[in-house]
Design an enzyme around this catalytic site. Structure first.
Site, PDB file in Angstrom:
ATOM      1  N   HIS A 157       0.802  -1.224   0.000  1.00 24.79           N
ATOM      2  CA  HIS A 157       0.000   0.000   0.000  1.00 24.79           C
ATOM      3  C   HIS A 157       0.836   1.275   0.000  1.00 24.79           C
ATOM      4  O   HIS A 157       0.296   2.375  -0.093  1.00 24.79           O
ATOM      5  CB  HIS A 157      -0.987   0.005   1.176  1.00 24.79           C
ATOM      6  CG  HIS A 157      -0.367   0.217   2.524  1.00 24.79           C
ATOM      7  ND1 HIS A 157      -0.398   1.432   3.161  1.00 24.79           N
ATOM      8  CD2 HIS A 157       0.279  -0.632   3.360  1.00 24.79           C
ATOM      9  CE1 HIS A 157       0.198   1.329   4.337  1.00 24.79           C
ATOM     10  NE2 HIS A 157       0.618   0.086   4.474  1.00 24.79           N
ATOM     11  N   CYS A 212       1.371   5.788  12.160  1.00 25.41           N
ATOM     12  CA  CYS A 212       1.262   4.843  13.270  1.00 25.41           C
ATOM     13  C   CYS A 212       1.380   5.530  14.626  1.00 25.41           C
ATOM     14  O   CYS A 212       1.181   4.903  15.654  1.00 25.41           O
ATOM     15  CB  CYS A 212       2.328   3.757  13.132  1.00 25.41           C
ATOM     16  SG  CYS A 212       2.126   2.750  11.664  1.00 25.41           S
TER      17      CYS A 212
END
Length: 391
Positions: A202, A328
């Site tokens: 991705h 993240c």
């Protein structure tokens, strides 16, 4: 409102060609690759074709490509297996690593008593490889070195070939998180003697939930997910055929268009640096991200000359998707470890980091909109500060 996407280091939009091949697989290739009948073998052929494509790109054997769900899984598998199965007692890393590497290293320290040595980056975010050599020569313990190729926040590039040579000269294993650089740069692992590397589709317009680990055959690595013999017994579980085919198509498109894509993105990045420098007084750029030869061309780390922890939300309200750091770590109440390592305390208290990450779809008009939005936010900040000073 026309929405603008400038967070490609977090994830990239799926290419239409990738969607088409994935839909085709979902409709017609539903067999289990481990089944011996024709349905299963047709699916198996699709997997092996992609494996050969990835191996050709990296100049390695197809047997050294292990399909996983993402870079995080690949990094976990490699680091944990090195400790659990290869006898690694010491890990040398840096505070700049992605969270999935940093947390896995700490987990191995806690659970297995592994010694952890951190190389200290300089204020530009560079790792001193002489420091690595010194650290390797201080101990005879079996050591794994894990250092990322391209930093996901500031874009700094590690000389992975030289790092691999240092590791080999000192009998250490070398793992590099290559999630940000894979498919954006030429990679030749027949020349770069890295033992392990990781990839997520991705990050180059492929699907989420599909990635791979490069595991050099001579390493002796074993899997940490037990079950069937899939993926050379390194990753049990039925393979994500649709996702792997999507990864393969995304890789094919990236490699076939690498020169065109990289040329366009570099031009956009230069334009962004120029426009921000001209329009935002006092703007700076973190790490080496504004240096084209020293950083990944898809990432620019901006340091705005005012403190605004809500800037991501403000830009989002203007239709601009952007990040203040790693995806993240989004939502964290404190600055990222990368920023903490490269910025002075005063800078931390008076500036705002912003990560702009590009793709071949990014346009100059979108950058103009970003710069205009930042000008408006900066002007509002000046007015508000001026009011406070006059009270």
């Amino acid at each position: 409102m026309n929405k603008i996407y400038l967070d490609n280091a977090a994830t990239t939009p799926l290419s239409e060609e990738v969607i088409d091949v994935m839909v085709g697989v979902l409709k017609t290739n539903y067999g289990n690759p481990s089944s011996t009948h024709s349905f299963g073998q047709e699916a198996k052929i699709l997997l092996e074709n992609v494996r050969r494509e990835v191996a050709t790109y990296l100049h390695v054997s197809p047997a050294e490509i292990i399909f996983t769900s993402c870079g995080t899984e690949s990094n976990n598998m490699i680091i944990k297996s090195c400790v659990n199965h290869l006898g690694v007692e010491r890990i040398i890393t840096s505070p700049l690593e992605h969270k999935c590497v940093a947390e896995t290293v700490l987990d191995m320290k806690k659970r297995k008593g592994v010694e952890v040595v951190y190389l200290r980056p300089d204020t530009h975010g560079d790792i001193n490889l002489d420091q690595l050599t010194e650290a390797l020569q201080k101990s005879d313990k079996k050591t794994l070195v894990t250092l990322m190729h391209a930093n996901n926040e500031i874009g700094n590039l590690l000389d992975i070939k030289k790092t691999a040579e240092i590791c080999k000269a000192n009998n250490a294993l070398f793992h590099s998180d290559t999630v940000q650089s894979m498919a954006h740069m030429e990679m030749d692992f027949s020349d770069i003697n890295v033992d392990f590397a990781s990839c997520s589709a991705h990050k180059f317009h492929g699907p989420k939930g599909s990635g791979f680990a490069f595991v050099r055959k001579s390493s002796g690595l074993k899997g940490i997910i037990t079950g069937g013999p899939q993926e050379r017994s390194l990753r049990a579980g039925t393979e994500n055929v649709c996702g792997i085919v999507g990864l393969g198509k995304a890789l094919e498109l990236s490699l076939n268009n690498m020169e065109q894509y990289s040329s366009h993105i570099k031009e956009i990045k230069r334009y962004t640096v120029d426009q921000l420098t001209q329009k935002i007084d006092g703007v700076k750029f973190n790490g080496r991200s504004a240096e084209m030869d020293a950083s990944l061309y898809t990432v620019l780390s901006v340091l705005l000359p005012f403190k605004d922890p809500m800037i991501g939300l403000k830009l989002d309200m203007k239709g601009i998707a952007i990040s203040q750091g790693s995806a993240c770590s989004s939502g964290a109440s404190k600055p990222s470890m990368v920023m903490m390592m490269i910025l002075e305390e005063e800078e931390m208290n008076t500036t705002t980091p912003l990560r702009v990450s590009f793709s071949h779809l990014t346009t100059k008009e979108e950058i103009d909109s970003l710069v205009q939005a930042l000008e408006e936010i900066a002007e509002t900040f000046k007015i508000e500060n001026s009011d406070i000073e006059h009270r």
